[in-house]
Design an enzyme around this catalytic site. Structure first.
Site, PDB file in Angstrom:
ATOM      1  N   SER A   1      40.243  29.803  40.134  1.00  9.42           N
ATOM      2  CA  SER A   1      41.285  28.959  40.710  1.00  9.42           C
ATOM      3  C   SER A   1      42.199  29.754  41.639  1.00  9.42           C
ATOM      4  O   SER A   1      42.609  30.867  41.331  1.00  9.42           O
ATOM      5  CB  SER A   1      42.109  28.359  39.577  1.00  9.42           C
TER       6      SER A   1
ATOM      7  N   GLY B   1      53.237  30.901  44.140  1.00  5.88           N
ATOM      8  CA  GLY B   1      54.147  29.853  43.665  1.00  5.88           C
ATOM      9  C   GLY B   1      53.445  28.518  43.510  1.00  5.88           C
ATOM     10  O   GLY B   1      54.059  27.459  43.658  1.00  5.88           O
ATOM     11  N   LEU B   2      52.141  28.573  43.198  1.00  9.08           N
ATOM     12  CA  LEU B   2      51.377  27.355  42.923  1.00  9.08           C
ATOM     13  C   LEU B   2      51.454  26.328  44.043  1.00  9.08           C
ATOM     14  O   LEU B   2      51.449  25.114  43.802  1.00  9.08           O
ATOM     15  CB  LEU B   2      51.828  26.728  41.592  1.00  9.08           C
TER      16      LEU B   2
ATOM     17  N   ASN C   1      41.594  22.609  38.030  1.00 10.76           N
ATOM     18  CA  ASN C   1      42.609  23.421  37.363  1.00 10.76           C
ATOM     19  C   ASN C   1      43.955  22.713  37.502  1.00 10.76           C
ATOM     20  O   ASN C   1      44.305  22.220  38.572  1.00 10.76           O
ATOM     21  CB  ASN C   1      42.637  24.815  37.999  1.00 10.76           C
TER      22      ASN C   1
ATOM     23  N   CYS D   1      52.549  28.926  33.961  1.00  5.37           N
ATOM     24  CA  CYS D   1      53.540  28.378  34.889  1.00  5.37           C
ATOM     25  C   CYS D   1      54.864  28.247  34.163  1.00  5.37           C
ATOM     26  O   CYS D   1      54.901  28.114  32.948  1.00  5.37           O
ATOM     27  CB  CYS D   1      53.156  27.013  35.427  1.00  5.37           C
TER      28      CYS D   1
ATOM     29  N   LYS E   1      43.260  28.490  30.252  1.00  3.93           N
ATOM     30  CA  LYS E   1      43.265  29.786  30.928  1.00  3.93           C
ATOM     31  C   LYS E   1      44.441  30.606  30.438  1.00  3.93           C
ATOM     32  O   LYS E   1      45.600  30.234  30.638  1.00  3.93           O
ATOM     33  CB  LYS E   1      43.349  29.576  32.442  1.00  3.93           C
TER      34      LYS E   1
ATOM     35  N   GLY F   1      42.308  41.775  41.219  1.00  2.00           N
ATOM     36  CA  GLY F   1      41.343  42.654  41.888  1.00  2.00           C
ATOM     37  C   GLY F   1      40.841  43.747  40.959  1.00  2.00           C
ATOM     38  O   GLY F   1      41.210  43.811  39.781  1.00  2.00           O
TER      39      GLY F   1
ATOM     40  N   GLY G   1      38.853  41.140  38.541  1.00  2.00           N
ATOM     41  CA  GLY G   1      38.365  42.249  39.354  1.00  2.00           C
ATOM     42  C   GLY G   1      36.876  42.311  39.579  1.00  2.00           C
ATOM     43  O   GLY G   1      36.359  43.344  39.993  1.00  2.00           O
TER      44      GLY G   1
ATOM     45  N   GLY H   1      37.377  35.983  41.542  1.00  2.00           N
ATOM     46  CA  GLY H   1      38.675  35.630  42.128  1.00  2.00           C
ATOM     47  C   GLY H   1      38.910  36.304  43.464  1.00  2.00           C
ATOM     48  O   GLY H   1      38.332  35.934  44.490  1.00  2.00           O
TER      49      GLY H   1
HETATM   50  C1  LIG Z   1      46.212  34.528  45.671  1.00  2.00           C
HETATM   51  C2  LIG Z   1      45.879  34.082  44.274  1.00  2.00           C
HETATM   52  C3  LIG Z   1      46.152  32.787  43.866  1.00  2.00           C
HETATM   53  C4  LIG Z   1      45.869  32.365  42.572  1.00  2.00           C
HETATM   54  N1  LIG Z   1      46.148  31.077  42.212  1.00  2.00           N
HETATM   55  C5  LIG Z   1      45.847  30.648  40.958  1.00  2.00           C
HETATM   56  C6  LIG Z   1      46.077  29.304  40.573  1.00  2.00           C
HETATM   57  O1  LIG Z   1      46.530  28.470  41.371  1.00  2.00           O
HETATM   58  N2  LIG Z   1      45.787  28.932  39.295  1.00  2.00           N
HETATM   59  C7  LIG Z   1      45.245  29.806  38.390  1.00  2.00           C
HETATM   60  O2  LIG Z   1      44.980  29.405  37.263  1.00  2.00           O
HETATM   61  N3  LIG Z   1      44.998  31.097  38.739  1.00  2.00           N
HETATM   62  C8  LIG Z   1      45.286  31.533  39.989  1.00  2.00           C
HETATM   63  N4  LIG Z   1      45.019  32.844  40.336  1.00  2.00           N
HETATM   64  C9  LIG Z   1      44.445  33.773  39.353  1.00  2.00           C
HETATM   65  C10 LIG Z   1      42.933  33.916  39.525  1.00  2.00           C
HETATM   66  O3  LIG Z   1      42.270  32.699  39.311  1.00  2.00           O
HETATM   67  C11 LIG Z   1      42.359  35.003  38.572  1.00  2.00           C
HETATM   68  O4  LIG Z   1      42.610  34.602  37.247  1.00  2.00           O
HETATM   69  C12 LIG Z   1      42.980  36.366  38.793  1.00  2.00           C
HETATM   70  O5  LIG Z   1      43.181  36.586  40.167  1.00  2.00           O
HETATM   71  C13 LIG Z   1      42.162  37.512  38.202  1.00  2.00           C
HETATM   72  O6  LIG Z   1      40.863  37.570  38.742  1.00  2.00           O
HETATM   73  P1  LIG Z   1      40.438  38.493  40.011  1.00  2.00           P
HETATM   74  O7  LIG Z   1      40.877  39.886  39.722  1.00  2.00           O
HETATM   75  O8  LIG Z   1      38.972  38.336  40.135  1.00  2.00           O
HETATM   76  O9  LIG Z   1      41.178  37.930  41.182  1.00  2.00           O
HETATM   77  C14 LIG Z   1      45.295  33.279  41.647  1.00  2.00           C
HETATM   78  C15 LIG Z   1      45.007  34.574  42.061  1.00  2.00           C
HETATM   79  C16 LIG Z   1      45.279  34.995  43.346  1.00  2.00           C
HETATM   80  C17 LIG Z   1      44.951  36.414  43.753  1.00  2.00           C
END
Ligand SMILES: Cc1cc2nc3c(=O)[nH]c(=O)nc-3n(C[C@H](O)[C@H](O)[C@H](O)COP(=O)(O)O)c2cc1C
Ligand SMILES: Cc1cc2nc3c(=O)[nH]c(=O)nc-3n(C[C@H](O)[C@H](O)[C@H](O)COP(=O)(O)OP(=O)(O)OC[C@H]3O[C@@H](n4cnc5c(N)ncnc54)[C@H](O)[C@@H]3O)c2cc1C
Ligand code: FES
Lengths: 257, 313
Positions: free
Chosen positions: B20, B71-72, B98, B129, B164, B216, B243, B264
């Site tokens: 998401s 900020g969603l 989501n 949130c 989540k 990441g 990551g 992500g």
């Molecule tokens: C720019 C950005 C926006 C995100 N927006 C949401 C979101 O709207 N809702 C949510 O549940 N997680 C959100 N996440 C979290 C990711 O879904 C994920 O759980 C997190 O980034 C860890 O995984 P990654 O290291 O592969 O990015 C966001 C992450 C990033 C980097």
């Protein structure tokens, strides 16, 4: 839009710490429009991590050029590329400058590396039958990269070349001698300069487009990381990567970095 | 090779999803990614009303990762149904919506409305949130609230319900146990880790909200440990997140106990990472002589006489 590796055809230093990198990619060369950018992955490693956005500077046949200043990890890696290396490109991205329309004269204003989109912009404008006047500002003469700009008006902050002062002050003095009514302004550069250009254009009742350079991650609208505040709009923010980087100066509020 | 798995009443074609907030609403990348090769898409978090999100700067790069405080920002559930869902329905992959909200009632309203729509295969609930009623602290750090949201939403839907979880708690496994008891079908582990970046020269934080969420490769070791902790103590399917850049990263998550993974931040570097990872897992499993990628889930070869949380003390 393409995402692929491109062969670097050369890197050259054109001013103090300022480099032009060229690479071969027929698709980008054929489709890119002035003001659009590419999001470059500078290497395969994890640090630096994200892609880096760069305006397209010039196109010649199948070869595309970007121009940049070395300011950090990513640009240092790019400056060290050799012919035969690859860069991974994503683009062309973003909304190009609006070069159609009623105006007959284009006023191009660039501060520092804001010259990046100007050569390709000037070329397209001339092809569209517009007259082009270009103004370039830099801190000092060594940082000026004036290649591929036709008879530029130059300003330096320290007076080491051309007009002594800011590029916007230079434009203002030019307008006093040559009043313009049928013109449109295109500008790219640091936020403070863009603010001054925007005030000037609005005071002169000229349409004006600015190209912004904020932080970006994806460059394609999926991270929501690149907002710019809009003026009097229902939605508070626009995304610089997909709704810009070029904006009509009356529609956005600039933010000092 | 068996690549898929089933959750409640839904079959997913493989174990690789996009996380998401890192894939937009799926339509932005239609020319770049063969989404039909993904197990599913987790949409950007949706709330009842559209949200503008935080002022810039919202992102800052950090070593091998990034910090964000979006900020969603989202278009709201009504615009989603009208403008995005028709396109998503045409895709040959599962759509998990989501949801993020600032009150328990808002979670219920959003899910209730979406549950009536066609083309949605399940829900993932973002509990990281701010809870507006209780002073803006995240729901996700309050075990009772997280369980309450889960049971209220469980009563509203027969579709897979995935909670989540945030890593910003002492014992994530307690949260996993609580949502399991409240009726969740799976947990996603994990959301971003609270982090901060400072510009020494200007003495300013590098994002507008001062602190933000780190993501990441920098967080992968944390995420692996959190998935392992949950897998060791709670019997619930886990979506491993944090990551992942390559198929090998994804296999590591399967080994520590994730049933599936989400990609992500890697999407910002290449939005087709999920497709590459799905193909890579399959060839890895073939090389290992497996018939079902599920054989990798929880197959870690580790000593079990160390407790997950204290072994290193
Ligand atoms: C720019 C950005 C926006 C995100 N927006 C949401 C979101 O709207 N809702 C949510 O549940 N997680 C959100 N996440 C979290 C990711 O879904 C994920 O759980 C997190 O980034 C860890 O995984 P990654 O290291 O592969 O990015 C966001 C992450 C990033 C980097
Ligand atoms: C649409 C767009 C087009 C651009 N076009 C060009 C171009 O044609 N030529 C060019 O030289 N640059 C351009 N930029 C800026 C360029 O992307 C950054 O200079 C580059 O990403 C810096 O990377 P780095 O790894 O070398 O620096 P980093 O190590 O990331 O940063 C070094 C320092 O520079 C600051 N910084 C980083 N990125 C930016 C930025 N975008 N704006 C202001 N400060 C920044 C950092 O905060 C830090 O203090 C453009 C940016 C955008 C968004
Ligand atoms: S850079 Fe990701 S949305 Fe603009």
């Amino acid at each position: 839009m393409t995402l692929c590796n491109a062969d670097v055809t050369g890197v050259r230093e054109v001013a103090q710490g300022v480099y032009v990198l060229s690479f071969r990619n027929p698709e980008v060369a054929r489709t890119v429009l002035p003001g659009q950018f590419l999001n470059l992955r500078v290497h395969e490693g994890l640090d630096p991590f994200l892609r880096r956005p760069f305006s397209v500077y010039r196109v010649e046949k199948d070869v595309v050029e970007i121009i940049f200043q070395v300011i950090g990890k990513g640009t240092a890696i790019l400056a060290g590329k050799k012919r035969g290396d690859v860069v991974n490109i994503l683009g062309p991205l973003g909304v190009p400058f609006g070069i159609g329309g009623e105006f007959t004269k284009a006023i191009l204003i660039a501060g520092g590396l804001g010259i990046a989109p100007m050569p390709i912009l000037g070329e397209h404008l001339r092809k569209a039958g517009k007259r082009v006047e270009i103004f370039v500002g830099a801190r000092t003469v060594g940082q000026l990269a004036l290649h591929h700009l036709k008879s530029p008006h130059v300003a330096t902050d320290d007076g080491s070349r051309g007009f002594h002062g800011t590029v916007v002050a230079l434009v203002e003095s030019y307008f006093k001698e040559h009043p313009q009514t049928d013109a449109k302004v295109f500008a790219c550069g640091p936020t403070r300069m863009l603010e001054a250009v925007s005030r000037f254009a609005q005071a002169s009742f000229l349409p004006c487009e600015l190209s912004l350079e904020g932080e970006m991650a994806c460059g394609i609208g999926i991270c929501q990381g690149c907002p710019v505040e809009r003026i009097n709009a229902e939605r508070r923010y626009a995304l610089v990567c997909t709704e810009g980087p070029t904006f009509d100066c009356t529609t956005i509020r600039l933010r000092e970095a | 090779m068996k690549t898929g798995f089933t959750l409640r009443n839904v079959h997913f074609k493989n174990r690789v999803f996009v996380a998401s907030g890192t894939f937009g609403y799926g339509d932005e990348v239609q020319n770049l990614v063969e989404v039909g090769q993904l197990g599913g898409i987790m949409t950007k978090s949706l709330s009842w009303k559209p949200r503008d999100g935080n002022p810039p700067p919202r992102i800052a790069e950090t070593p091998s990762g990034m910090l964000n405080s979006i900020g969603l920002a989202n278009i709201g559930v009504h615009a989603f149904i009208e403008k995005k869902l028709p396109y998503l329905r045409t895709l040959d992959t599962c759509i998990i919506v989501n949801i993020a909200a600032s009150s328990v009632q808002e979670y219920c309203d959003v899910l209730g409305l979406l549950n009536e729509q066609e083309g949605i295969h399940g829900f993932e609930i973002n509990v990281s949130c701010p809870n507006v009623k209780e002073g803006g602290l995240s729901f996700g750090i309050d075990c009772d609230r997280t369980a309450e949201i889960t049971s209220r939403l469980r009563a509203l839907t027969e579709k897979p319900l995935i909670i989540k979880l945030t890593p910003n708690v002492t014992h994530i496994s307690r949260f996993a146990a609580a949502v399991k008891d409240a009726g969740a079908d799976a947990v996603s582990v994990m959301n971003t880790v609270i982090g901060m970046a400072v510009d020494a020269r200007t003495r300013k934080p590098r994002i507008s909200t001062t602190t933000g969420g780190l993501s990441g490769p920098a967080i992968k070791p944390i995420a692996l440990a959190k998935v392992y902790e949950v897998a060791q103590s709670v019997d619930i399917p886990i979506f491993g997140i944090g990551g992942i850049m390559t198929a090998e990263d994804a296999v590591e998550f399967l080994l520590v106990g994730a049933s599936a993974v989400q990609i992500g931040t890697a999407n910002f570097i290449d939005p087709s990472t999920g497709v590459t990872v799905a193909q890579g897992i399959e060839s890895f499993a073939r090389q290992q002589g497996l018939n079902d990628i599920g054989e990798l889930v929880g197959a870690l070869d580790a000593r079990r006489d160390f407790s997950v949380l204290q072994s290193w003390l």
